[in-house]
Scaffold this motif. Structure first.
Motif, PDB file in Angstrom:
ATOM      1  N   ILE A 147      17.942 -19.726  33.432  1.00 32.37           N
ATOM      2  CA  ILE A 147      17.909 -21.190  33.283  1.00 32.37           C
ATOM      3  C   ILE A 147      16.478 -21.695  33.125  1.00 32.37           C
ATOM      4  CG2 ILE A 147      18.320 -23.356  34.522  1.00 32.37           C
ATOM      5  CD1 ILE A 147      20.841 -21.928  35.716  1.00 32.37           C
ATOM      6  N   GLU A 148      15.573 -21.154  33.926  1.00 33.05           N
ATOM      7  CA  GLU A 148      14.179 -21.610  33.896  1.00 33.05           C
ATOM      8  C   GLU A 148      13.456 -21.222  32.604  1.00 33.05           C
ATOM      9  OE1 GLU A 148      12.633 -19.791  37.393  1.00 33.05           O
ATOM     10  OE2 GLU A 148      13.802 -21.082  38.752  1.00 33.05           O
ATOM     11  N   GLU A 150      15.112 -20.240  29.527  1.00 33.01           N
ATOM     12  CA  GLU A 150      15.890 -20.425  28.303  1.00 33.01           C
ATOM     13  C   GLU A 150      15.472 -21.728  27.631  1.00 33.01           C
ATOM     14  OE1 GLU A 150      17.504 -19.854  25.404  1.00 33.01           O
ATOM     15  OE2 GLU A 150      18.860 -18.586  26.572  1.00 33.01           O
ATOM     16  N   LYS A 151      15.006 -21.635  26.380  1.00 31.76           N
ATOM     17  CA  LYS A 151      14.539 -22.830  25.672  1.00 31.76           C
ATOM     18  C   LYS A 151      15.695 -23.679  25.151  1.00 31.76           C
ATOM     19  CE  LYS A 151      10.019 -21.076  24.244  1.00 31.76           C
ATOM     20  NZ  LYS A 151       9.143 -20.716  23.093  1.00 31.76           N
ATOM     21  N   ASP A 152      16.802 -23.015  24.797  1.00 32.60           N
ATOM     22  CA  ASP A 152      17.944 -23.732  24.226  1.00 32.60           C
ATOM     23  C   ASP A 152      18.956 -24.046  25.319  1.00 32.60           C
ATOM     24  OD1 ASP A 152      20.003 -24.767  22.778  1.00 32.60           O
ATOM     25  OD2 ASP A 152      20.464 -22.937  21.651  1.00 32.60           O
ATOM     26  N   SER A 153      18.940 -25.289  25.809  1.00 31.33           N
ATOM     27  CA  SER A 153      19.846 -25.661  26.906  1.00 31.33           C
ATOM     28  C   SER A 153      21.285 -25.830  26.441  1.00 31.33           C
ATOM     29  CB  SER A 153      19.369 -26.959  27.573  1.00 31.33           C
ATOM     30  OG  SER A 153      19.448 -28.039  26.662  1.00 31.33           O
ATOM     31  N   HIS A 154      21.520 -25.672  25.146  1.00 36.21           N
ATOM     32  CA  HIS A 154      22.894 -25.737  24.627  1.00 36.21           C
ATOM     33  C   HIS A 154      23.449 -24.350  24.318  1.00 36.21           C
ATOM     34  CE1 HIS A 154      23.464 -30.130  24.173  1.00 36.21           C
ATOM     35  NE2 HIS A 154      22.143 -30.127  24.095  1.00 36.21           N
ATOM     36  N   PHE A 158      22.791 -20.197  28.651  1.00 37.06           N
ATOM     37  CA  PHE A 158      22.303 -21.219  29.585  1.00 37.06           C
ATOM     38  C   PHE A 158      23.466 -21.868  30.332  1.00 37.06           C
ATOM     39  CE2 PHE A 158      21.169 -25.563  30.706  1.00 37.06           C
ATOM     40  CZ  PHE A 158      19.917 -25.412  31.298  1.00 37.06           C
ATOM     41  N   ALA A 159      24.496 -22.271  29.575  1.00 35.35           N
ATOM     42  CA  ALA A 159      25.646 -22.965  30.186  1.00 35.35           C
ATOM     43  C   ALA A 159      26.400 -22.048  31.143  1.00 35.35           C
ATOM     44  CB  ALA A 159      26.580 -23.489  29.101  1.00 35.35           C
ATOM     45  N   GLN A 162      24.557 -21.749  34.358  1.00 32.25           N
ATOM     46  CA  GLN A 162      24.787 -22.937  35.196  1.00 32.25           C
ATOM     47  C   GLN A 162      26.143 -22.853  35.893  1.00 32.25           C
ATOM     48  OE1 GLN A 162      22.773 -25.245  36.027  1.00 32.25           O
ATOM     49  NE2 GLN A 162      21.228 -25.536  34.428  1.00 32.25           N
ATOM     50  N   TYR A 187      27.034 -29.788  32.480  1.00 34.79           N
ATOM     51  CA  TYR A 187      27.003 -28.688  31.519  1.00 34.79           C
ATOM     52  C   TYR A 187      28.388 -28.136  31.186  1.00 34.79           C
ATOM     53  CZ  TYR A 187      22.118 -28.802  32.927  1.00 34.79           C
ATOM     54  OH  TYR A 187      20.841 -29.215  33.196  1.00 34.79           O
ATOM     55  N   ARG A 190      29.508 -27.780  27.596  1.00 30.86           N
ATOM     56  CA  ARG A 190      28.705 -26.892  26.743  1.00 30.86           C
ATOM     57  C   ARG A 190      29.194 -25.444  26.828  1.00 30.86           C
ATOM     58  NH1 ARG A 190      22.460 -28.861  27.998  1.00 30.86           N
ATOM     59  NH2 ARG A 190      22.900 -31.102  28.089  1.00 30.86           N
TER      60      ARG A 190
END
Length: 454
Positions: A147-148, A150-154, A158-159, A162, A187, A190
């Protein structure tokens, strides 16, 4: 001099030193470790040398009589060859380090992996394998790293991280559970749809435990809608003749659709909206129309039919139709797995409508005693609700001493759940009837209060 020795100390030099000190031949080490003689020779003497897996290192540790984690501090170099990372060695190594708590070793490898963001997939794989193997606590730091960094939060990665963090954070602490819900719910949409289905069920369950009924209703509606959408897509794929890949979910698809109705019905029940709750039962009482049913799906359909019958009895009882109690007891005798939920419904109805149920409580005394063995938050919450309604029941019967016993039990359960509202409610009840408390009651009360304040 000391620094020179430290530089020369390598994984292979340490293995060879122990072979010599134990007077082993490679054949003897092979016999004790289960690693072939040829592989051992290539590991220690080959040119180039054969890589050593962490499993092989563990096997050699056992052969030499060392504990798990022997030489792990020297293993990171096996994970990198000419600065390129080896997934087949790095992932099992990080998993083993997490399992036995070797944080320094993990940090040593992680710091090198994070030099290239492409290696986030390795950390994600480690987290997923730990999570799937039931090592949820150990998986958390790896999901946090994803999470910290990963540039692409989509992204799915990443999801899903979360979502896994949300799942790993669920426990007996009501306040922490609510924080976890707030962190994750943004999230949920996503996630890939199969994860969304599971995520919505767990969000609804978490909110149920927190008595946030409107949120439960909302997630239940969302779950039912998504389940129908996924079902229609799966049906179209089947009718088109395409080869269907199995839907990767924790439950059968029909269970998500049924759970959407069931969860909403229970949320309405908890708000006293019994007629509305009864309408929800129609949604899961007969799911036989659902296509794509295999043996598991058909079993789920039967379960929901049983739950529909049980919940109709519950809603009618809570609406004051107490003449149904003998029929309900007969139903519980046929489906003993429904007894814990049934006892809660009967206890609540008895507290509301002054039904005498001493004979029922005596009949099911063993089952009620087993409530104390519950250790997951949902069942502890059920036990709390049962005891709370019993407080009301005992007070109406004028049995103050019995009521005080139940109040203290509820206080203890509220402490286990870290449920501040429930704790305040029970503390207030104890103070209201304190003049009837014995010295033992006072002693237990002060002990629980002291524990809750810690």
């Amino acid at each position: 001099m000391g620094e020179s020795k430290a530089v020369q100390r390598t994984l292979r030099s340490e293995i060879q030193k122990n072979v010599k000190e134990n007077g082993f031949t490679l054949s003897k080490l092979s016999e004790l470790s289960g690693i072939s003689t040829g592989h051992l020779s290539e590991m220690l003497n080959g040119n180039p040398q054969r890589a050593i897996t962490v499993g092989q290192l563990d096997a050699m540790a056992t052969a030499f009589g060392f504990a798990a984690g022997w030489l792990y501090e020297l293993y990171p170099e096996e994970c990198f060859a000419k600065e390129r990372v080896s997934r087949p060695r790095a992932i099992p190594y990080l998993i083993r380090c997490a399992e036995i708590g070797f944080q320094d070793c993990i940090q040593q490898v992680v710091s090198r992996l994070l030099d290239d963001r492409k290696n986030l997939d390795i950390l994600f794989s480690v987290a997923e394998q730990l999570f799937e193997n039931g090592k949820r606590k150990e998986s958390v730091p790896f999901y946090k790293l994803v999470i910290e960094n990963e540039k692409d939060s989509h992204s799915d990665r990443f999801a899903i991280s979360q979502y896994r963090l949300f799942r790993a954070s669920q426990g007996a602490d009501a306040e922490e559970n609510w924080k976890a819900v707030i962190r994750f719910e943004l999230y949920r949409t996503r996630l890939p749809e199969n994860y969304q289905l599971d995520g919505l069920i767990h969000l609804a369950n978490a909110c149920f435990m927190l008595r946030k009924w409107k949120e439960v209703e909302s997630y239940a509606d969302e779950l039912r809608s998504l389940a129908m959408k996924v079902y229609q897509n799966e049906l179209r794929k089947k009718k088109s003749g395409k080869t269907l890949e199995p839907l990767r979910t924790e439950r059968h698809l029909v269970a998500y659709y049924g759970q959407g109705f069931l969860a909403k019905g229970v949320a309405l029940q908890m708000q006293g909206l019994y007629e509305e709750a009864k309408k929800c039962v129609q949604g899961y009482a007969d799911l036989g129309w659902f296509e794509l049913l295999d043996d598991t799906g058909r079993k789920v359909v039967k379960e929901y039919k049983i739950w529909a019958t049980a919940n109709l009895y519950t809603y009618d009882l809570l609406m004051g139709k107490t003449d149904l109690l003998p029929d309900y007891l007969n139903f519980l005798s046929m489906y003993p797995e429904e007894i814990p939920a049934g006892l809660l419904a009967i206890m609540e109805a008895a507290s509301k409508y002054d039904i005498a149920i001493e004979d029922i409580l005596e009949q099911y005394a063993g089952e009620i005693d087993r409530f104390y063995e519950y250790n997951n938050p949902v069942n502890i919450g059920r036990h709390y609700n049962f005891r709370y309604h019993k407080i009301v029941y005992e007070l109406k019967k004028g049995r103050i001493t019995n009521a005080l016993e139940e109040i203290l039990c509820c206080l203890d359960l509220a402490d286990q759940l870290k449920d501040h509202e429930a704790f305040k409610r029970c503390t207030s009840l104890f103070w209201e009837h304190r003049q009837h408390a014995s010295e033992q009651h006072e002693r237990v009360f002060q002990e629980i209060i002291g524990r809750f304040a810690e």
